[in-house]
Design an enzyme around this catalytic site. Structure first.
Site, PDB file in Angstrom:
ATOM      1  N   CYS A 192      50.837  48.656  54.679  1.00 23.78           N
ATOM      2  CA  CYS A 192      51.760  49.804  54.580  1.00 23.78           C
ATOM      3  C   CYS A 192      53.225  49.354  54.630  1.00 23.78           C
ATOM      4  O   CYS A 192      53.918  49.347  53.616  1.00 23.78           O
ATOM      5  CB  CYS A 192      51.487  50.823  55.694  1.00 23.78           C
ATOM      6  N   SER A 236      55.023  46.356  55.694  1.00 21.45           N
ATOM      7  CA  SER A 236      55.591  45.089  55.181  1.00 21.45           C
ATOM      8  C   SER A 236      55.440  44.938  53.667  1.00 21.45           C
ATOM      9  O   SER A 236      56.351  44.374  53.037  1.00 21.45           O
ATOM     10  CB  SER A 236      55.060  43.877  55.953  1.00 21.45           C
TER      11      SER A 236
HETATM   12  P1  4NP Z   1      50.896  48.542  58.580  1.00 20.95           P
HETATM   13  O1  4NP Z   1      50.004  49.829  58.910  1.00 20.95           O
HETATM   14  O2  4NP Z   1      50.940  47.715  59.838  1.00 20.95           O
HETATM   15  O3  4NP Z   1      52.213  49.128  58.231  1.00 20.95           O
HETATM   16  O4  4NP Z   1      50.213  47.843  57.427  1.00 20.95           O
HETATM   17  C1  4NP Z   1      48.741  49.762  59.481  1.00 20.95           C
HETATM   18  C2  4NP Z   1      47.644  49.485  58.701  1.00 20.95           C
HETATM   19  C3  4NP Z   1      46.395  49.465  59.272  1.00 20.95           C
HETATM   20  C4  4NP Z   1      46.251  49.689  60.615  1.00 20.95           C
HETATM   21  C5  4NP Z   1      47.357  49.956  61.402  1.00 20.95           C
HETATM   22  C6  4NP Z   1      48.599  49.984  60.829  1.00 20.95           C
HETATM   23  N1  4NP Z   1      44.958  49.677  61.197  1.00 20.95           N
HETATM   24  O5  4NP Z   1      44.853  49.984  62.394  1.00 20.95           O
HETATM   25  O6  4NP Z   1      43.978  49.356  60.523  1.00 20.95           O
END
Ligand code: 4NP
Length: 158
Positions: A12, A14
């Protein structure tokens, strides 16, 4: 110069920062002088494309993230990159915990470059569409500030 954006899942926030910053570098003619990548501190989504909601928010702004694939932070990233920029405080703590004793990379919060020394890009994963728009708005401000920093460092070199 090499910049690595770091979040939790690398699907999301990065990848959004990678796409937005790469476009800014393209617009400035700096794409060949600055390498950009992104990764996650977690491994749950390794090998996956960015979240569909992230890809849609990017596509609405003319940015294609569909070819990116998630990877996890690696030890050699601390040698390879000049900047490892975290989206939130937990990501930064994870980066610091993983860092070798000796390294030259700048480790910090991405939005510090937007003039917000303590502000995070909030994790949008479990929220609604508005969260993905907010990520974009914050990332665009961080990317502009980071560009100014990198441009001044490149000027100092040339
Ligand atoms: P990101 O968002 O860190 O911005 O890529 C997330 C993507 C997946 C998860 C958490 C945050 N997850 O818990 O799977």
């Amino acid at each position: 110069m090499r910049v690595l954006f770091v979040c939790l899942g690398n699907i999301c926030r990065s990848p959004t920062a990678e796409g937005v910053f790469r476009r800014l570098l393209d617009e400035r003619g700096l794409a060949r002088r600055v390498e950009v990548d992104s990764c996650g501190v977690g491994d749950w989504h390794v090998g996956k494309a960015p979240d569909p909601r992230t890809r849609e928010a990017a596509a609405r702004r003319g940015i294609d993230l569909s070819t990116l694939r998630a990877r996890q932070l690696r030890d050699e990233d601390f040698r390879r990159f000049d900047y490892l920029l975290a989206m939130d405080h937990d990501n930064l703590a994870a980066i610091r915990a993983r860092a070798p004793v000796e390294h030259d990379a700048h480790l910090g919060l991405f939005l510090a470059f937007a003039g917000w020394p303590d502000r995070a890009v909030p994790d949008p994963y479990y929220g609604g569409e508005a969260g993905f728009e907010e990520v974009f708005d914050l990332v665009e401000q961080g990317a502009r500030g980071l560009l100014a920093e990198i441009e001044s460092r490149l000027e100092g070199r040339s």
